[in-house]
Write a protein that holds these residues in place. Structure first.
Motif, PDB file in Angstrom:
ATOM      1  N   GLY A 132       0.840  -1.296  -0.019  1.00 15.02           N
ATOM      2  CA  GLY A 132      -0.140   0.030   0.183  1.00 15.02           C
ATOM      3  C   GLY A 132       0.743   1.469  -0.029  1.00 15.02           C
ATOM      4  N   GLU A 133       0.296   2.576   0.234  1.00 15.76           N
ATOM      5  CA  GLU A 133       1.000   3.661   0.271  1.00 15.76           C
ATOM      6  C   GLU A 133       0.407   4.405   1.673  1.00 15.76           C
ATOM      7  N   PRO A 134       0.656   3.551   2.833  1.00 16.80           N
ATOM      8  CA  PRO A 134       0.415   4.470   4.094  1.00 16.80           C
ATOM      9  C   PRO A 134       0.975   5.784   4.343  1.00 16.80           C
ATOM     10  N   ASP A 135       0.149   7.003   4.316  1.00 16.08           N
ATOM     11  CA  ASP A 135       0.370   8.364   4.575  1.00 16.08           C
ATOM     12  C   ASP A 135       0.032   8.413   6.268  1.00 16.08           C
ATOM     13  N   VAL A 136       0.934   9.226   6.637  1.00 15.21           N
ATOM     14  CA  VAL A 136       0.882   9.757   7.904  1.00 15.21           C
ATOM     15  C   VAL A 136       0.353  11.145   8.378  1.00 15.21           C
ATOM     16  N   GLY A 137      -0.257  11.540   9.784  1.00 16.88           N
ATOM     17  CA  GLY A 137      -0.753  12.923   9.972  1.00 16.88           C
ATOM     18  C   GLY A 137      -0.149  12.659  11.332  1.00 16.88           C
ATOM     19  N   VAL A 138       0.332  13.969  12.027  1.00 13.00           N
ATOM     20  CA  VAL A 138       0.526  14.005  13.273  1.00 13.00           C
ATOM     21  C   VAL A 138       0.167  15.392  14.002  1.00 13.00           C
ATOM     22  N   ALA A 139      -0.006  15.079  15.239  1.00 11.40           N
ATOM     23  CA  ALA A 139      -0.236  16.327  16.080  1.00 11.40           C
ATOM     24  C   ALA A 139       0.231  16.275  17.440  1.00 11.40           C
ATOM     25  N   MET A 140       1.232  16.996  17.780  1.00 12.42           N
ATOM     26  CA  MET A 140       1.862  17.115  19.036  1.00 12.42           C
ATOM     27  C   MET A 140       0.952  17.767  20.206  1.00 12.42           C
ATOM     28  N   ILE A 141       0.917  16.972  21.312  1.00 10.17           N
ATOM     29  CA  ILE A 141      -0.358  17.546  22.304  1.00 10.17           C
ATOM     30  C   ILE A 141       0.689  17.936  23.324  1.00 10.17           C
ATOM     31  N   PHE A 142       1.873  17.337  23.968  1.00 11.54           N
ATOM     32  CA  PHE A 142       2.940  18.064  24.963  1.00 11.54           C
ATOM     33  C   PHE A 142       4.139  17.580  24.381  1.00 11.54           C
ATOM     34  N   GLY A 143       5.299  18.478  24.439  1.00 10.61           N
ATOM     35  CA  GLY A 143       6.409  18.465  24.075  1.00 10.61           C
ATOM     36  C   GLY A 143       6.726  18.538  22.725  1.00 10.61           C
ATOM     37  N   GLY A 184       1.031  12.710  21.774  1.00 10.81           N
ATOM     38  CA  GLY A 184       0.521  13.237  20.652  1.00 10.81           C
ATOM     39  C   GLY A 184      -0.408  12.372  19.983  1.00 10.81           C
ATOM     40  N   VAL A 185      -0.748  12.724  18.665  1.00 13.79           N
ATOM     41  CA  VAL A 185      -1.874  11.887  17.934  1.00 13.79           C
ATOM     42  C   VAL A 185      -1.030  11.472  16.742  1.00 13.79           C
ATOM     43  N   HIS A 199       3.290   4.045  24.909  1.00 15.45           N
ATOM     44  CA  HIS A 199       2.103   3.542  25.328  1.00 15.45           C
ATOM     45  C   HIS A 199       0.972   4.399  24.460  1.00 15.45           C
ATOM     46  N   ALA A 200       0.176   3.480  23.711  1.00 12.75           N
ATOM     47  CA  ALA A 200      -0.764   4.013  22.882  1.00 12.75           C
ATOM     48  C   ALA A 200      -2.164   3.378  23.093  1.00 12.75           C
ATOM     49  N   THR A 201      -3.225   4.187  22.663  1.00 13.33           N
ATOM     50  CA  THR A 201      -4.672   3.986  22.700  1.00 13.33           C
ATOM     51  C   THR A 201      -5.259   4.212  21.364  1.00 13.33           C
ATOM     52  N   VAL A 202      -6.160   3.365  20.687  1.00 14.90           N
ATOM     53  CA  VAL A 202      -6.560   3.692  19.423  1.00 14.90           C
ATOM     54  C   VAL A 202      -7.623   4.188  19.530  1.00 14.90           C
ATOM     55  N   GLU A 217      -0.065  -3.724  10.286  1.00 12.11           N
ATOM     56  CA  GLU A 217      -1.149  -3.805   8.999  1.00 12.11           C
ATOM     57  C   GLU A 217      -2.159  -2.976   9.508  1.00 12.11           C
ATOM     58  N   ILE A 218      -2.210  -1.683   8.896  1.00  9.13           N
ATOM     59  CA  ILE A 218      -3.438  -0.727   9.138  1.00  9.13           C
ATOM     60  C   ILE A 218      -4.433  -1.487   8.302  1.00  9.13           C
ATOM     61  N   THR A 219      -5.752  -1.858   8.904  1.00 10.54           N
ATOM     62  CA  THR A 219      -6.878  -2.860   8.405  1.00 10.54           C
ATOM     63  C   THR A 219      -8.005  -1.796   8.079  1.00 10.54           C
ATOM     64  N   SER A 220      -7.920  -0.610   8.128  1.00  7.68           N
ATOM     65  CA  SER A 220      -9.132   0.436   8.090  1.00  7.68           C
ATOM     66  C   SER A 220      -8.609   1.320   7.253  1.00  7.68           C
ATOM     67  N   ASP A 221      -9.400   2.033   6.501  1.00 13.35           N
ATOM     68  CA  ASP A 221      -9.174   3.283   5.775  1.00 13.35           C
ATOM     69  C   ASP A 221      -8.167   4.236   6.517  1.00 13.35           C
ATOM     70  N   ARG A 222      -8.437   4.667   7.641  1.00 12.68           N
ATOM     71  CA  ARG A 222      -7.685   5.421   8.383  1.00 12.68           C
ATOM     72  C   ARG A 222      -7.622   5.007   9.932  1.00 12.68           C
ATOM     73  N   PHE A 223      -6.507   4.917  10.469  1.00 16.24           N
ATOM     74  CA  PHE A 223      -6.190   4.722  11.700  1.00 16.24           C
ATOM     75  C   PHE A 223      -5.535   5.604  12.531  1.00 16.24           C
ATOM     76  N   VAL A 224      -6.163   5.988  13.850  1.00 17.81           N
ATOM     77  CA  VAL A 224      -5.694   7.101  14.509  1.00 17.81           C
ATOM     78  C   VAL A 224      -5.401   6.498  16.026  1.00 17.81           C
ATOM     79  N   LYS A 225      -4.091   6.937  16.616  1.00 17.65           N
ATOM     80  CA  LYS A 225      -4.031   6.389  18.029  1.00 17.65           C
ATOM     81  C   LYS A 225      -3.600   7.732  18.534  1.00 17.65           C
ATOM     82  N   HIS A 226      -3.467   7.752  20.135  1.00 16.89           N
ATOM     83  CA  HIS A 226      -2.947   8.709  20.872  1.00 16.89           C
ATOM     84  C   HIS A 226      -1.850   7.904  21.393  1.00 16.89           C
ATOM     85  N   TYR A 227      -0.711   8.590  21.639  1.00 17.99           N
ATOM     86  CA  TYR A 227       0.392   7.981  22.247  1.00 17.99           C
ATOM     87  C   TYR A 227       1.181   9.035  23.320  1.00 17.99           C
TER      88      TYR A 227
END
Length: 121
Positions: free
Chosen positions: A29-40, A49-50, A67-70, A105-115
């Protein structure tokens, strides 16, 4: 002290392109990434961040302990050392140590986690 927010909207994510820009090796595939820092910042010893990613498969060695949560979507993570695989979806969490090679293996169209990341250690 800021008040505790129990439910927050997803912050605006900065698109950074291919997951290979983070040092990962794309397998499918062509997994593309987005990020947002929440602290630091990403180089701080402790930061959070996310992270979002589109459908695809890639392998990366964890550059920090995490440590991450989906928040959204689903992913199967495989420890490349042990072969152990686990599928995660919204509400599920995991912990992984720095240096662990993981197949994503990202099995959905978009995956988002907080870490929460500990960079040194």
């Amino acid at each position: 002290m800021k008040p505790l927010l129990l439910k927050q909207a997803l912050p605006e994510l900065q698109q950074i392109g291919s997951v290979s820009n983070l040092g990962a090796t794309v397998v499918a595939g062509e997994p593309d990434v987005g990020v947002a820092m929440i602290f630091g910042a990403p180089t701080d010893n402790l930061n959070c961040g996310v992270f979002s990613c589109t459908r695809g498969t890639f392998v990366m060695e964890y550059p920090f302990t995490e440590h991450a949560t989906v928040w959204e979507g689903s992913v199967t993570l495989t420890n490349e050392n042990t072969g152990e695989s686990t599928q995660y979806q919204a509400g599920d969490s995991w912990f992984v140590e720095k240096g662990t090679p993981v197949r994503w293996e990202i099995t959905s169209d978009r995956f988002v986690k907080h870490y929460l990341a500990i960079v040194e250690g």
